[in-house]
Design a protein around this motif. Structure first.
Motif, PDB file in Angstrom:
ATOM      1  N   PHE A 160       0.811  -1.311   0.014  1.00 17.28           N
ATOM      2  CA  PHE A 160       0.128  -0.026  -0.025  1.00 17.28           C
ATOM      3  C   PHE A 160       0.963   1.246   0.068  1.00 17.28           C
ATOM      4  CE2 PHE A 160      -2.515  -3.365   1.584  1.00 17.28           C
ATOM      5  CZ  PHE A 160      -3.635  -3.232   0.982  1.00 17.28           C
ATOM      6  N   CYS A 161       0.840   1.988  -1.052  1.00 18.72           N
ATOM      7  CA  CYS A 161       1.676   3.379  -1.267  1.00 18.72           C
ATOM      8  C   CYS A 161       1.499   4.034   0.120  1.00 18.72           C
ATOM      9  CB  CYS A 161       1.258   3.959  -2.343  1.00 18.72           C
ATOM     10  SG  CYS A 161       2.122   5.661  -2.802  1.00 18.72           S
ATOM     11  N   ALA A 162       2.444   4.683   0.459  1.00 22.96           N
ATOM     12  CA  ALA A 162       2.437   5.652   1.483  1.00 22.96           C
ATOM     13  C   ALA A 162       2.939   7.195   1.263  1.00 22.96           C
ATOM     14  CB  ALA A 162       3.318   5.081   2.782  1.00 22.96           C
ATOM     15  N   GLY A 163       2.821   7.142  -0.223  1.00 19.09           N
ATOM     16  CA  GLY A 163       3.073   8.544  -0.585  1.00 19.09           C
ATOM     17  C   GLY A 163       2.132   9.632  -0.086  1.00 19.09           C
ATOM     18  N   CYS A 164       0.840   9.215   0.200  1.00 16.65           N
ATOM     19  CA  CYS A 164       0.020  10.129   0.750  1.00 16.65           C
ATOM     20  C   CYS A 164      -1.172   9.331   1.634  1.00 16.65           C
ATOM     21  CB  CYS A 164      -0.846  11.012  -0.319  1.00 16.65           C
ATOM     22  SG  CYS A 164      -2.182  10.326  -1.437  1.00 16.65           S
ATOM     23  N   GLY A 165      -2.249   9.948   1.969  1.00 19.63           N
ATOM     24  CA  GLY A 165      -3.105   9.249   3.059  1.00 19.63           C
ATOM     25  C   GLY A 165      -4.224   8.138   2.340  1.00 19.63           C
ATOM     26  N   CYS A 166      -3.971   8.262   0.961  1.00 17.58           N
ATOM     27  CA  CYS A 166      -4.897   7.477   0.175  1.00 17.58           C
ATOM     28  C   CYS A 166      -4.626   5.960   0.199  1.00 17.58           C
ATOM     29  CB  CYS A 166      -4.971   7.789  -1.351  1.00 17.58           C
ATOM     30  SG  CYS A 166      -5.427   9.512  -1.742  1.00 17.58           S
ATOM     31  N   ALA A 167      -3.300   5.805   0.570  1.00 17.75           N
ATOM     32  CA  ALA A 167      -2.738   4.325   0.796  1.00 17.75           C
ATOM     33  C   ALA A 167      -3.412   3.695  -0.589  1.00 17.75           C
ATOM     34  CB  ALA A 167      -3.138   3.943   1.935  1.00 17.75           C
ATOM     35  N   CYS A 168      -2.932   3.643  -1.420  1.00 17.84           N
ATOM     36  CA  CYS A 168      -3.661   3.028  -2.615  1.00 17.84           C
ATOM     37  C   CYS A 168      -2.787   1.536  -2.642  1.00 17.84           C
ATOM     38  CB  CYS A 168      -3.215   3.614  -3.934  1.00 17.84           C
ATOM     39  SG  CYS A 168      -3.925   5.390  -4.092  1.00 17.84           S
ATOM     40  N   GLY A 169      -3.553   0.591  -2.954  1.00 19.58           N
ATOM     41  CA  GLY A 169      -2.872  -0.734  -2.937  1.00 19.58           C
ATOM     42  C   GLY A 169      -2.379  -0.946  -4.335  1.00 19.58           C
TER      43      GLY A 169
ATOM     44  N   SER B  88      -5.732   2.275  -9.584  1.00 15.15           N
ATOM     45  CA  SER B  88      -4.894   3.336 -10.115  1.00 15.15           C
ATOM     46  C   SER B  88      -3.838   3.718  -9.287  1.00 15.15           C
ATOM     47  CB  SER B  88      -5.660   4.743 -10.247  1.00 15.15           C
ATOM     48  OG  SER B  88      -6.812   4.312 -11.114  1.00 15.15           O
ATOM     49  N   LEU B  89      -2.699   4.440  -9.634  1.00 13.13           N
ATOM     50  CA  LEU B  89      -1.787   5.053  -8.808  1.00 13.13           C
ATOM     51  C   LEU B  89      -1.275   6.108  -9.504  1.00 13.13           C
ATOM     52  CD1 LEU B  89       0.990   2.148  -8.510  1.00 13.13           C
ATOM     53  CD2 LEU B  89      -0.743   2.782  -6.737  1.00 13.13           C
ATOM     54  N   CYS B  90      -1.076   7.141  -8.755  1.00  8.76           N
ATOM     55  CA  CYS B  90      -1.072   8.584  -9.235  1.00  8.76           C
ATOM     56  C   CYS B  90       0.692   8.805  -9.586  1.00  8.76           C
ATOM     57  CB  CYS B  90      -1.069   9.525  -8.436  1.00  8.76           C
ATOM     58  SG  CYS B  90       0.034   9.885  -6.965  1.00  8.76           S
ATOM     59  N   THR B  91       0.887   9.912 -10.238  1.00  4.45           N
ATOM     60  CA  THR B  91       2.359   9.852 -10.764  1.00  4.45           C
ATOM     61  C   THR B  91       3.304  10.005  -9.570  1.00  4.45           C
ATOM     62  OG1 THR B  91       1.059  11.770 -11.926  1.00  4.45           O
ATOM     63  CG2 THR B  91       3.857  11.437 -12.124  1.00  4.45           C
ATOM     64  N   LYS B  92       3.060  10.430  -8.676  1.00  6.62           N
ATOM     65  CA  LYS B  92       3.762  10.692  -7.302  1.00  6.62           C
ATOM     66  C   LYS B  92       3.975   9.336  -6.596  1.00  6.62           C
ATOM     67  CE  LYS B  92       1.879  12.578  -3.568  1.00  6.62           C
ATOM     68  NZ  LYS B  92       1.333  13.739  -2.669  1.00  6.62           N
ATOM     69  N   GLY B  93       3.005   8.447  -6.567  1.00  5.92           N
ATOM     70  CA  GLY B  93       3.213   6.916  -6.077  1.00  5.92           C
ATOM     71  C   GLY B  93       3.859   6.258  -6.956  1.00  5.92           C
ATOM     72  N   ILE B  94       3.975   6.361  -8.243  1.00 10.24           N
ATOM     73  CA  ILE B  94       4.919   5.551  -9.169  1.00 10.24           C
ATOM     74  C   ILE B  94       6.257   6.157  -9.049  1.00 10.24           C
ATOM     75  CG2 ILE B  94       5.370   5.198 -11.490  1.00 10.24           C
ATOM     76  CD1 ILE B  94       2.281   5.490 -11.994  1.00 10.24           C
TER      77      ILE B  94
ATOM     78  N   GLU C 274      -3.555  14.523  -1.604  1.00  7.47           N
ATOM     79  CA  GLU C 274      -3.896  13.205  -1.529  1.00  7.47           C
ATOM     80  C   GLU C 274      -4.679  12.763  -2.845  1.00  7.47           C
ATOM     81  OE1 GLU C 274      -2.400  14.027   2.107  1.00  7.47           O
ATOM     82  OE2 GLU C 274      -3.219  12.288   1.663  1.00  7.47           O
ATOM     83  N   VAL C 275      -3.932  12.514  -3.851  1.00  7.47           N
ATOM     84  CA  VAL C 275      -4.420  12.529  -5.267  1.00  7.47           C
ATOM     85  C   VAL C 275      -5.346  11.633  -5.409  1.00  7.47           C
ATOM     86  CG1 VAL C 275      -3.359  12.432  -7.531  1.00  7.47           C
ATOM     87  CG2 VAL C 275      -1.770  12.806  -5.654  1.00  7.47           C
ATOM     88  N   MET C 276      -5.445  10.541  -5.077  1.00  2.00           N
ATOM     89  CA  MET C 276      -6.521   9.627  -5.563  1.00  2.00           C
ATOM     90  C   MET C 276      -7.967   9.821  -5.189  1.00  2.00           C
ATOM     91  SD  MET C 276      -5.834   7.983  -8.027  1.00  2.00           S
ATOM     92  CE  MET C 276      -4.600   7.526  -9.038  1.00  2.00           C
ATOM     93  N   ALA C 277      -7.650  10.673  -3.730  1.00  2.00           N
ATOM     94  CA  ALA C 277      -9.014  10.929  -3.099  1.00  2.00           C
ATOM     95  C   ALA C 277      -9.953  11.844  -3.872  1.00  2.00           C
ATOM     96  CB  ALA C 277      -8.915  11.674  -1.829  1.00  2.00           C
TER      97      ALA C 277
HETATM   98  S1  SF4 Z   1      -2.643   8.818  -4.221  1.00  2.00           S
HETATM   99 FE1  SF4 Z   1      -0.943   8.363  -5.088  1.00  2.00          FE
HETATM  100  S2  SF4 Z   1       0.697   8.966  -3.527  1.00  2.00           S
HETATM  101 FE2  SF4 Z   1      -1.150   8.648  -2.696  1.00  2.00          FE
HETATM  102  S3  SF4 Z   1      -1.359   6.675  -1.757  1.00  2.00           S
HETATM  103 FE3  SF4 Z   1      -2.202   6.659  -4.064  1.00  2.00          FE
HETATM  104  S4  SF4 Z   1      -0.419   6.209  -5.408  1.00  2.00           S
HETATM  105 FE4  SF4 Z   1       0.448   6.828  -3.450  1.00  2.00          FE
END
Ligand code: SF4
Length: 522
Positions: free
Chosen positions: A22-31, A56-62, A166-169
Motif C-alpha cells: 500500500f503506497c504511503a506517498g499520501c493518505g490515500c494508501a492505494c494498493g 490506479s496509482l498517481c504519478t507521485k506514487g509511481i 492526496e491525489v486519488m481521493a
Molecule cells: S494517491 Fe498517489 S501518492 Fe497517494 S497513495 Fe495513491 S499512489 Fe500513493
C-alpha cells in the motif's frame, strides 16, 4: 484489508515475483502490485481490488515506489563528514560513533513524512523533543473516510488541494459531483478542484476566514455567505474539506474554531487534506525557538530546508546525524549520514495524513545499503522498539487498516476567541504536485522546473510589480495570473539549493517564519 496478487497478472512482462503493498506517498494508501525479476522492479500496477485506489496509482506514487528505488542519485551507504568531504564508514564503526555522540548532551529528533512509526516511537522513548514538519492535531482529523465523500450533496472546499497532496481521493469529490453534489471552492489560489466547482471565490486568507466566520453568525451576510449558510443547513451532512496547511499558519486557531462551530451548528462532516501528525509531537516553530539548547540532532527528512542562514552556520557546533533518500541540503550539513530506507523497503504504517486511519503495508522491495532509523538508533543505544507494542498493532495486523481513536473536533473546546491576522499582501508557500522527492527525478521535475512567484495580475499592477520581486533578499521571476487571489503571492515551497536540476531557494532563506504557510508580506 489484505490483498492477494490478481489471479491473472496485470503485466505482460516477465517476472519471477509479485508483491502487494500500500503506497504511503499520501493518505490515500492505494494498493499496488509490484512485479520483479531477479530482484529488479519490472512493472508496477494499482491493485484493482483495492477500494481506495481502485486499480490506479498517481504519478507521485509511481515516482516514489518505482523511480526513487532505482534513481541513480539515490543515496546508498553510510557516510561521515571529514572536513568538507564525506567518507564512507562501515556499520559497526557508525554505531560506535553514534553511541558515543548521542549518549552525551541534549538531543532533538526532527521527523518527516518518510519516518516510520517505529522511528517516532523510538524517538519518543528517548526524548520529549520530537519535532515534526506537519501540523499536529489532537482531535480526529477526519469525520468521514474519503471513500464516503462521494455521498456528500454539498462540498465546501477551504483552501484544499487533494489533486496535489492526496491525489486519488479527488475521485470521490468527482463522483459526488457526478451524482449531483454542489462544490463551492474558497481558496487563495485556483485549486485543481476549482475546475469542477459550481461556484468559487478566490480570496486572500484573512478574507477566507471572514467569509467562514460570517456563515456562523446569525446576522445576514452577503448573497454568497447566505447561499452557503442555507446549503449547509438544508443539506445536512455536507462535507467541508480543509487544506492541512491552514493549521501551519496564523489562522490555525481560527480555522479550528470555525470547523468545530460548523460541526456543531450544521452537523457537517470534515476532512483535512494534506500532511498531518496525529500523535504527540512538537512543532518546528518550537525547534527554532529552542535551537541553541540542542547538542545533537537526529533528522529523518529534509528539515534543514526550513533553517535560516545563521542556524545553518550554527550547525557546526552540533552533532547532526541524518537519514536521507537523496543528497539534499540536510545531507550536506550532516556529520553522519545514512541512506534512508523508503516505505516500500520496510514494513510501514502510513500515519502522516488527515484521513483518520492507519494503514499497514508489508515490505515489497529488497534494497541494499539503506537503513531504518529505528534499527540504527536502537542498535547504537541498546534499545528495542517493536511495532508490536504499538496500541493499534493487533488491529492493524489483522485488518490492515484501523481508525484512529481520537475525539471529534466538535467535542473540543475551541473558544472562537482568536486572533485573525490581517494583511494587504500575503506570501503563501506550499508544496505542489512535485514534492521534495519529485525534484530529484527529471520527469517529475519537468512538470514544474523553476521556482517562480505567482501574483494576481491586478495586485501586481496596483503595487507596481512587473518582472520580478525581492523577498528576503532573493529575487524571484514573477508570473502574473488571474489564478491567484488578489493580495496573495504564491511560491512553491519544495525547492532548495542542492537539488540537481534548476535548484531554487529553501523556504528558510526567504521567509520570516519558514514553517508557516502564510505570512504577511505587506
Ligand atoms: S494517491 Fe498517489 S501518492 Fe497517494 S497513495 Fe495513491 S499512489 Fe500513493
Amino acid at each position: 484489508m489484505s490483498l492477494e496478487p490478481t489471479k491473472i497478472p496485470l503485466t505482460v512482462k516477465e517476472f519471477d515475483s509479485q508483491k502487494v503493498g500500500f503506497c504511503a506517498g499520501c493518505g490515500c494508501a492505494c494498493g499496488y502490485i509490484l512485479y520483479q525479476k531477479e530482484g529488479k522492479i519490472v512493472d508496477l500496477y494499482g491493485h484493482p481490488a483495492d477500494p481506495r485506489g481502485m486499480g490506479s496509482l498517481c504519478t507521485k506514487g509511481i515516482a516514489y515506489i518505482q523511480e526513487a528505488t532505482t534513481n541513480p542519485m539515490r543515496l546508498k551507504g553510510i557516510f561521515m563528514r571529514k572536513g568538507d568531504e564525506f567518507i564512507s564508514v562501515d556499520y559497526a564503526q557508525a554505531l560506535e560513533i553514534l553511541k558515543g555522540k548521542l549518549s552525551k548532551g541534549k538531543t532533538a529528533f526532527l521527523l518527516g513524512r518518510q519516518a516510520g512509526l517505529e522511528d517516532y516511537l523510538l524517538a519518543r522513548s528517548l526524548s520529549e523533543d520530537v519535532f515534526v514538519d506537519a501540523p499536529i492535531v489532537e482531535f480526529m482529523p477526519s469525520s468521514l473516510k474519503p471513500t464516503d465523500w462521494k455521498r456528500a450533496k454539498f462540498i465546501l472546499s477551504v483552501d484544499a488541494e487533494p489533486v496535489f497532496s492526496e491525489v486519488m481521493a479527488t475521485r470521490w469529490v468527482v463522483d459526488a459531483i457526478e451524482a449531483g453534489a454542489y462544490l463551492f471552492c474558497l481558496s487563495s489560489r485556483y485549486e485543481t478542484t476549482c475546475a469542477k466547482a459550481k461556484d468559487r471565490l478566490l480570496l486572500k486568507p484573512d478574507s477566507i476566514i471572514e467569509f467562514l466566520q460570517a456563515i456562523l453568525k446569525p446576522e445576514k451576510g452577503d448573497s454568497k455567505v447566505e447561499f452557503v449558510k442555507r446549503s449547509l443547513f438544508l443539506m445536512r451532512g455536507a462535507l467541508v474539506l480543509v487544506g492541512a496547511h491552514l493549521l501551519n499558519s496564523p489562522f490555525r486557531e481560527a480555522i479550528l474554531s470555525i470547523l468545530a462551530g460548523l460541526r456543531k451548528k450544521f452537523g457537517v462532516n470534515y476532512s483535512f487534506v494534506g500532511d498531518l501528525m496525529p500523535f504527540p509531537a512538537k512543532p518546528m516553530e518550537e525547534f527554532f525557538e529552542r535551537f541553541e539548547e540542542f547538542d545533537n540532532l537526529v533528522v529523518v527528512g529534509n528539515h534543514f530546508r526550513y533553517l535560516r542562514e545563521d542556524h545553518l552556520k550554527a550547525l557546526k557546533d552540533k552533532f547532526v546525524v541524518s537519514f536521507q533518500v537523496f543528497p539534499n541540503i540536510t545531507a550536506h550539513y550532516s556529520d553522519m549520514l545514512f541512506a534512508l530506507s523508503m516505505y516500500q523497503e520496510r514494513d510501514f504504517i502510513n500515519y502522516r495524513h488527515g484521513f483518520g486511519y492507519l494503514v499497514y503495508s508489508p515490505k515489497t522491495v529488497d534494497a541494499q545499503d539503506v537503513y531504518s532509523p529505528a534499527d540504527v538508533l536502537g542498535k547504537a543505544l541498546g534499545l528495542r522498539v517493536s511495532l508490536k507494542d504499538f496500541e493499534y498493532y493487533e488491529d492493524l495486523e489483522t485488518k490492515g487498516e484501523v481508525e484512529l481513536r481520537m475525539e471529534d473536533i466538535g467535542s473540543k473546546g475551541f473558544s472562537g476567541d482568536y486572533y485573525t491576522r490581517k494583511g494587504e499582501l500575503f506570501l503563501y508557500t506550499d508544496s505542489t504536485l512535485v514534492e521534495d522527492l519529485g525534484h530529484w527525478n527529471p520527469w517529475t521535475h519537468e512538470m514544474e522546473r523553476f521556482q517562480r512567484a505567482y501574483i494576481n495580475t491586478h495586485t501586481a499592477r496596483r503595487i507596481g510589480l512587473k518582472d520580478s520581486i525581492q523577498i528576503g533578499g532573493i529575487s524571484f521571476d514573477l508570473i502574473t495570473t488571474e489564478n491567484i487571489a488578489e493580495g496573495v503571492i504564491f511560491i512553491p515551497s519544495e525547492y532548495e539549493e542542492f537539488q540537481p536540476f534548476d535548484p531554487g531557494h529553501r523556504v528558510g532563506a526567504f521567509l520570516k517564519n519558514p514553517y508557516h504557510r502564510y505570512e504577511v508580506f505587506l
